[in-house]
Motif scaffolding. Structure first.
Motif, PDB file in Angstrom:
ATOM      1  N   LYS A  60      -4.621  -6.316 -32.832  1.00  0.00           N
ATOM      2  CA  LYS A  60      -5.698  -6.504 -33.791  1.00  0.00           C
ATOM      3  C   LYS A  60      -5.106  -6.731 -35.184  1.00  0.00           C
ATOM      4  O   LYS A  60      -4.093  -6.136 -35.538  1.00  0.00           O
ATOM      5  N   ALA A  61      -5.751  -7.585 -35.968  1.00  0.00           N
ATOM      6  CA  ALA A  61      -5.281  -7.893 -37.317  1.00  0.00           C
ATOM      7  C   ALA A  61      -5.213  -6.648 -38.196  1.00  0.00           C
ATOM      8  O   ALA A  61      -4.362  -6.547 -39.083  1.00  0.00           O
ATOM      9  N   THR A  62      -6.079  -5.686 -37.943  1.00  0.00           N
ATOM     10  CA  THR A  62      -6.092  -4.458 -38.742  1.00  0.00           C
ATOM     11  C   THR A  62      -4.906  -3.554 -38.427  1.00  0.00           C
ATOM     12  O   THR A  62      -4.663  -2.584 -39.143  1.00  0.00           O
ATOM     13  N   GLU A  63      -4.158  -3.848 -37.370  1.00  0.00           N
ATOM     14  CA  GLU A  63      -2.998  -3.042 -36.980  1.00  0.00           C
ATOM     15  C   GLU A  63      -1.675  -3.677 -37.409  1.00  0.00           C
ATOM     16  O   GLU A  63      -0.608  -3.195 -37.048  1.00  0.00           O
ATOM     17  N   ALA A  94      -8.326  -8.749 -47.523  1.00  0.00           N
ATOM     18  CA  ALA A  94      -7.761 -10.092 -47.423  1.00  0.00           C
ATOM     19  C   ALA A  94      -7.300 -10.335 -45.997  1.00  0.00           C
ATOM     20  O   ALA A  94      -6.956  -9.403 -45.263  1.00  0.00           O
ATOM     21  N   SER A  95      -7.281 -11.587 -45.628  1.00  0.00           N
ATOM     22  CA  SER A  95      -6.733 -12.018 -44.345  1.00  0.00           C
ATOM     23  C   SER A  95      -5.493 -12.849 -44.663  1.00  0.00           C
ATOM     24  O   SER A  95      -5.575 -13.838 -45.394  1.00  0.00           O
ATOM     25  N   VAL A  96      -4.351 -12.399 -44.140  1.00  0.00           N
ATOM     26  CA  VAL A  96      -3.092 -13.080 -44.416  1.00  0.00           C
ATOM     27  C   VAL A  96      -2.552 -13.646 -43.106  1.00  0.00           C
ATOM     28  O   VAL A  96      -2.295 -12.900 -42.162  1.00  0.00           O
ATOM     29  N   LYS A  97      -2.405 -14.960 -43.052  1.00  0.00           N
ATOM     30  CA  LYS A  97      -1.866 -15.615 -41.859  1.00  0.00           C
ATOM     31  C   LYS A  97      -0.368 -15.803 -42.046  1.00  0.00           C
ATOM     32  O   LYS A  97       0.083 -16.281 -43.086  1.00  0.00           O
ATOM     33  N   THR A 106      -2.094 -12.691 -37.808  1.00  0.00           N
ATOM     34  CA  THR A 106      -3.008 -12.481 -38.924  1.00  0.00           C
ATOM     35  C   THR A 106      -3.010 -10.995 -39.241  1.00  0.00           C
ATOM     36  O   THR A 106      -3.108 -10.173 -38.327  1.00  0.00           O
ATOM     37  N   ALA A 107      -2.879 -10.669 -40.517  1.00  0.00           N
ATOM     38  CA  ALA A 107      -2.924  -9.283 -40.968  1.00  0.00           C
ATOM     39  C   ALA A 107      -4.138  -9.097 -41.869  1.00  0.00           C
ATOM     40  O   ALA A 107      -4.379  -9.914 -42.758  1.00  0.00           O
TER      41      ALA A 107
END
Length: 139
Positions: A60-63, A94-97, A106-107
């Motif tokens: 997951k992006a949140t991890e 923010a979404s960082v690719k 994606t973070a």
């Protein structure tokens, strides 16, 4: 099956160390970087995971945490080198690719972190992921 998990990186299992309840599964990503997933021994058995198995690492992006360089003195073993390719900043988050050899991550991080770390397109970063936060899917 479709999943909401954005981060799905293909790789090949290089080793499996199975304990009483958990297993440490080492995976070589298509770009050559190695990660470790800590999953249940039952999952290893049920999915038939063994050295040579093709898998997708799911995170997951949140991890996914980001650092501007390798981090010493930390228990997080998965440190994946990459380059920021896109940053979408909102008022709080923010979404960082990040482009990593063999895939993309994606973070989801705070807007404050983007500013403090100077995360812009082209910036080198290290994605930090705890092994317990990586799930595996067989391909």
């Amino acid at each position: 099956m479709s999943l909401s998990i954005r981060n799905q990186i293909a790789g090949t299992v290089t080793s499996v160390a199975t304990g009483e309840a958990m297993a440490a599964v080492k995976v070589r990503l298509e770009g050559g970087q190695d990660i470790t997933a800590a999953i249940t021994a039952d999952a290893v058995k049920d999915l038939g995971i063994a050295a040579g198995s093709s898998v997708k690492a799911l995170v997951k992006a949140t991890e996914v945490a980001l650092a501007t360089g390798p981090v010493d003195g930390i228990s997080i073993r998965n440190q994946i080198n990459g380059t920021v390719v896109d940053v979408a900043v909102g008022p709080a988050m923010a979404s960082v690719k990040v482009d990593v050899d063999g895939g993309a991550l994606t973070a989801a991080v705070t807007a404050d972190a983007v500013e403090a770390l100077g995360l812009t397109s082209g910036a080198p970063v290290v994605a930090l992921i705890k092994s317990t936060e990586i799930s595996l899917a067989t391909v």
